[in-house]
Write a protein that holds these residues in place. Structure first.
Motif, PDB file in Angstrom:
ATOM      1  N   TYR A 133       0.281   2.474  -8.147  1.00  0.00           N
ATOM      2  CA  TYR A 133       0.676   2.169  -9.514  1.00  0.00           C
ATOM      3  C   TYR A 133       0.598   0.674  -9.808  1.00  0.00           C
ATOM      4  CZ  TYR A 133       2.184   7.005 -10.005  1.00  0.00           C
ATOM      5  OH  TYR A 133       2.214   8.378 -10.068  1.00  0.00           O
ATOM      6  N   ALA A 134       0.976  -0.162  -8.851  1.00  0.00           N
ATOM      7  CA  ALA A 134       0.903  -1.608  -9.053  1.00  0.00           C
ATOM      8  C   ALA A 134      -0.531  -2.039  -9.358  1.00  0.00           C
ATOM      9  CB  ALA A 134       1.448  -2.342  -7.833  1.00  0.00           C
ATOM     10  N   ALA A 135      -1.496  -1.425  -8.707  1.00  0.00           N
ATOM     11  CA  ALA A 135      -2.903  -1.755  -8.958  1.00  0.00           C
ATOM     12  C   ALA A 135      -3.323  -1.380 -10.379  1.00  0.00           C
ATOM     13  CB  ALA A 135      -3.797  -1.051  -7.936  1.00  0.00           C
ATOM     14  N   LEU A 136      -2.547  -0.511 -11.026  1.00  0.00           N
ATOM     15  CA  LEU A 136      -2.839  -0.103 -12.399  1.00  0.00           C
ATOM     16  C   LEU A 136      -1.968  -0.845 -13.414  1.00  0.00           C
ATOM     17  CD1 LEU A 136      -3.223   3.720 -11.754  1.00  0.00           C
ATOM     18  CD2 LEU A 136      -5.033   2.102 -12.341  1.00  0.00           C
ATOM     19  N   GLY A 137      -1.245  -1.874 -12.943  1.00  0.00           N
ATOM     20  CA  GLY A 137      -0.471  -2.715 -13.844  1.00  0.00           C
ATOM     21  C   GLY A 137       1.008  -2.417 -13.934  1.00  0.00           C
ATOM     22  N   TRP A 138       1.496  -1.474 -13.134  1.00  0.00           N
ATOM     23  CA  TRP A 138       2.918  -1.136 -13.146  1.00  0.00           C
ATOM     24  C   TRP A 138       3.709  -2.154 -12.334  1.00  0.00           C
ATOM     25  CZ3 TRP A 138       5.091   3.307 -15.481  1.00  0.00           C
ATOM     26  CH2 TRP A 138       4.160   4.142 -16.111  1.00  0.00           C
ATOM     27  N   ARG A 139       4.938  -2.403 -12.737  1.00  0.00           N
ATOM     28  CA  ARG A 139       5.820  -3.362 -12.073  1.00  0.00           C
ATOM     29  C   ARG A 139       6.876  -2.605 -11.273  1.00  0.00           C
ATOM     30  NH1 ARG A 139       9.808  -7.022 -15.690  1.00  0.00           N
ATOM     31  NH2 ARG A 139      10.046  -4.948 -16.566  1.00  0.00           N
ATOM     32  N   ASP A 140       7.049  -2.996 -10.012  1.00  0.00           N
ATOM     33  CA  ASP A 140       8.058  -2.390  -9.142  1.00  0.00           C
ATOM     34  C   ASP A 140       9.399  -3.054  -9.408  1.00  0.00           C
ATOM     35  OD1 ASP A 140       9.536  -1.207  -7.126  1.00  0.00           O
ATOM     36  OD2 ASP A 140       8.371  -2.061  -5.478  1.00  0.00           O
ATOM     37  N   LEU A 141      10.382  -2.256  -9.829  1.00  0.00           N
ATOM     38  CA  LEU A 141      11.699  -2.786 -10.160  1.00  0.00           C
ATOM     39  C   LEU A 141      12.726  -2.529  -9.064  1.00  0.00           C
ATOM     40  CD1 LEU A 141      11.650  -1.720 -13.899  1.00  0.00           C
ATOM     41  CD2 LEU A 141      11.218  -3.987 -12.933  1.00  0.00           C
ATOM     42  N   GLY A 142      12.267  -2.051  -7.910  1.00  0.00           N
ATOM     43  CA  GLY A 142      13.177  -1.827  -6.800  1.00  0.00           C
ATOM     44  C   GLY A 142      13.447  -0.355  -6.565  1.00  0.00           C
ATOM     45  N   THR A 143      14.345  -0.101  -5.640  1.00  0.00           N
ATOM     46  CA  THR A 143      14.589   1.283  -5.224  1.00  0.00           C
ATOM     47  C   THR A 143      15.856   1.850  -5.854  1.00  0.00           C
ATOM     48  OG1 THR A 143      15.754   0.560  -3.243  1.00  0.00           O
ATOM     49  CG2 THR A 143      13.396   0.991  -3.025  1.00  0.00           C
ATOM     50  N   ALA A 144      15.863   3.159  -5.893  1.00  0.00           N
ATOM     51  CA  ALA A 144      17.013   3.934  -6.341  1.00  0.00           C
ATOM     52  C   ALA A 144      17.048   5.179  -5.457  1.00  0.00           C
ATOM     53  CB  ALA A 144      16.870   4.311  -7.811  1.00  0.00           C
ATOM     54  N   THR A 145      18.088   5.963  -5.577  1.00  0.00           N
ATOM     55  CA  THR A 145      18.200   7.189  -4.796  1.00  0.00           C
ATOM     56  C   THR A 145      18.207   8.381  -5.732  1.00  0.00           C
ATOM     57  OG1 THR A 145      19.454   6.041  -3.097  1.00  0.00           O
ATOM     58  CG2 THR A 145      19.586   8.435  -3.095  1.00  0.00           C
ATOM     59  N   LEU A 146      17.393   9.366  -5.401  1.00  0.00           N
ATOM     60  CA  LEU A 146      17.297  10.591  -6.186  1.00  0.00           C
ATOM     61  C   LEU A 146      17.481  11.764  -5.234  1.00  0.00           C
ATOM     62  CD1 LEU A 146      16.711  11.945  -8.892  1.00  0.00           C
ATOM     63  CD2 LEU A 146      14.275  11.771  -8.362  1.00  0.00           C
ATOM     64  N   ARG A 147      18.617  12.442  -5.355  1.00  0.00           N
ATOM     65  CA  ARG A 147      18.970  13.574  -4.477  1.00  0.00           C
ATOM     66  C   ARG A 147      18.749  13.242  -2.996  1.00  0.00           C
ATOM     67  NH1 ARG A 147      20.422  18.399  -5.798  1.00  0.00           N
ATOM     68  NH2 ARG A 147      19.148  19.453  -4.249  1.00  0.00           N
ATOM     69  N   GLY A 148      19.194  12.063  -2.592  1.00  0.00           N
ATOM     70  CA  GLY A 148      19.122  11.660  -1.195  1.00  0.00           C
ATOM     71  C   GLY A 148      17.798  11.051  -0.778  1.00  0.00           C
ATOM     72  N   HIS A 149      16.852  10.930  -1.696  1.00  0.00           N
ATOM     73  CA  HIS A 149      15.540  10.352  -1.395  1.00  0.00           C
ATOM     74  C   HIS A 149      15.414   8.979  -2.036  1.00  0.00           C
ATOM     75  CE1 HIS A 149      14.009  14.271   0.018  1.00  0.00           C
ATOM     76  NE2 HIS A 149      14.706  14.775  -0.988  1.00  0.00           N
ATOM     77  N   ALA A 150      14.937   8.005  -1.269  1.00  0.00           N
ATOM     78  CA  ALA A 150      14.681   6.679  -1.823  1.00  0.00           C
ATOM     79  C   ALA A 150      13.404   6.745  -2.666  1.00  0.00           C
ATOM     80  CB  ALA A 150      14.521   5.658  -0.709  1.00  0.00           C
ATOM     81  N   VAL A 151      13.491   6.227  -3.872  1.00  0.00           N
ATOM     82  CA  VAL A 151      12.318   6.160  -4.765  1.00  0.00           C
ATOM     83  C   VAL A 151      12.260   4.761  -5.366  1.00  0.00           C
ATOM     84  CG1 VAL A 151      12.340   8.633  -5.307  1.00  0.00           C
ATOM     85  CG2 VAL A 151      13.589   7.024  -6.781  1.00  0.00           C
ATOM     86  N   HIS A 152      11.071   4.367  -5.753  1.00  0.00           N
ATOM     87  CA  HIS A 152      10.890   3.104  -6.477  1.00  0.00           C
ATOM     88  C   HIS A 152      10.848   3.407  -7.954  1.00  0.00           C
ATOM     89  CE1 HIS A 152       9.842   0.234  -3.214  1.00  0.00           C
ATOM     90  NE2 HIS A 152       9.662   1.367  -2.567  1.00  0.00           N
ATOM     91  N   LEU A 153      11.574   2.617  -8.734  1.00  0.00           N
ATOM     92  CA  LEU A 153      11.469   2.663 -10.174  1.00  0.00           C
ATOM     93  C   LEU A 153      10.431   1.649 -10.607  1.00  0.00           C
ATOM     94  CD1 LEU A 153      15.224   2.850 -11.216  1.00  0.00           C
ATOM     95  CD2 LEU A 153      13.528   4.667 -11.353  1.00  0.00           C
ATOM     96  N   MET A 154       9.533   2.052 -11.490  1.00  0.00           N
ATOM     97  CA  MET A 154       8.468   1.166 -11.950  1.00  0.00           C
ATOM     98  C   MET A 154       8.351   1.280 -13.464  1.00  0.00           C
ATOM     99  SD  MET A 154       5.614   1.779  -8.932  1.00  0.00           S
ATOM    100  CE  MET A 154       4.814   0.160  -9.168  1.00  0.00           C
ATOM    101  N   ASP A 155       7.816   0.231 -14.084  1.00  0.00           N
ATOM    102  CA  ASP A 155       7.602   0.282 -15.519  1.00  0.00           C
ATOM    103  C   ASP A 155       6.309  -0.422 -15.907  1.00  0.00           C
ATOM    104  OD1 ASP A 155       8.171  -2.470 -15.468  1.00  0.00           O
ATOM    105  OD2 ASP A 155       9.659  -2.365 -17.047  1.00  0.00           O
ATOM    106  N   ILE A 156       5.883  -0.148 -17.124  1.00  0.00           N
ATOM    107  CA  ILE A 156       4.710  -0.778 -17.708  1.00  0.00           C
ATOM    108  C   ILE A 156       4.947  -0.857 -19.211  1.00  0.00           C
ATOM    109  CG2 ILE A 156       3.359   1.330 -18.110  1.00  0.00           C
ATOM    110  CD1 ILE A 156       0.890  -0.241 -17.052  1.00  0.00           C
ATOM    111  N   LEU A 157       4.367  -1.856 -19.845  1.00  0.00           N
ATOM    112  CA  LEU A 157       4.438  -1.994 -21.299  1.00  0.00           C
ATOM    113  C   LEU A 157       3.109  -1.517 -21.864  1.00  0.00           C
ATOM    114  CD1 LEU A 157       6.072  -5.550 -21.476  1.00  0.00           C
ATOM    115  CD2 LEU A 157       7.209  -3.314 -21.340  1.00  0.00           C
ATOM    116  N   PRO A 158       3.077  -0.305 -22.416  1.00  0.00           N
ATOM    117  CA  PRO A 158       1.803   0.221 -22.955  1.00  0.00           C
ATOM    118  C   PRO A 158       1.294  -0.691 -24.070  1.00  0.00           C
ATOM    119  CG  PRO A 158       3.434   1.977 -22.789  1.00  0.00           C
ATOM    120  CD  PRO A 158       4.151   0.684 -22.556  1.00  0.00           C
ATOM    121  N   ALA A 159      -0.008  -0.872 -24.099  1.00  0.00           N
ATOM    122  CA  ALA A 159      -0.587  -1.753 -25.144  1.00  0.00           C
ATOM    123  C   ALA A 159      -1.568  -0.980 -25.983  1.00  0.00           C
ATOM    124  CB  ALA A 159      -1.274  -2.941 -24.488  1.00  0.00           C
TER     125      ALA A 159
END
Length: 159
Positions: A133-159
């Motif tokens: 996703y980073a290669a497609l312009g998404w920004r990694d905002l760090g990790t969170a936990t979802l039902r016991g699984h570590a996940v990265h939250l990412m965002d992008i500003l659509p243009a």
């Protein structure tokens, strides 16, 4: 290998159950089974097949065969309702079709759809594909936990 085209699920609504089976098998462990059963996933995608705007699903087709899909939704996980209100969700490419750029094309088309919908900020979570996703312009905002699984939250500003 033929050309892959991306179409709204609304143009191929008969594929809703197939996509639901893919999505549920791949991501079901991230959700409470009482909230997101295979039946619930199928109903959700049948609903997506009734519209071209959010919430909806895009399908990658090779001829008449589905090879991948991605959804643009208002909520992707109840745990993240306070994080954002527009999500790229359920990116899936059939394993035998991976490595051909289908996932990248689906992500780009989903971001373009979000831009057309006026979405100022699009979110996703991923357990392992941060670099993709980073290669497609998404920004990694760090990790969170979802039902016991570590996940990265990412965002992008659509243009």
């Amino acid at each position: 290998m033929s050309v892959v085209v991306i179409r709204p699920l609304a143009e191929v609504p008969g594929l809703a159950a197939t996509l639901a089976a893919w999505h549920h098998a791949h991501w079901g462990h991230f959700y409470d089974p009482s909230d997101w059963s295979l039946q619930a996933a199928t109903e959700e995608l049948r609903d997506h097949a009734t519209r071209r705007g959010r919430p909806t699903t895009l399908v990658a087709l090779e001829g008449d065969a589905p090879v991948g899909s991605v959804s643009l939704v208002d909520e992707d996980a109840p745990e993240f309702t306070t994080v954002g209100d527009a999500w790229l969700a359920s990116l899936f490419v059939r394993p035998e079709c991976r490595g051909r750029g289908i996932g990248r094309a689906l992500v780009r088309e989903c971001v373009a759809l979000a831009a057309r919908e006026g979405v100022p900020r699009l979110w996703l979570f991923t357990p392992e594909h941060v670099d993709f996703y980073a290669a497609l312009g998404w920004r990694d905002l760090g990790t969170a936990t979802l039902r016991g699984h570590a996940v990265h939250l990412m965002d992008i500003l659509p243009a």
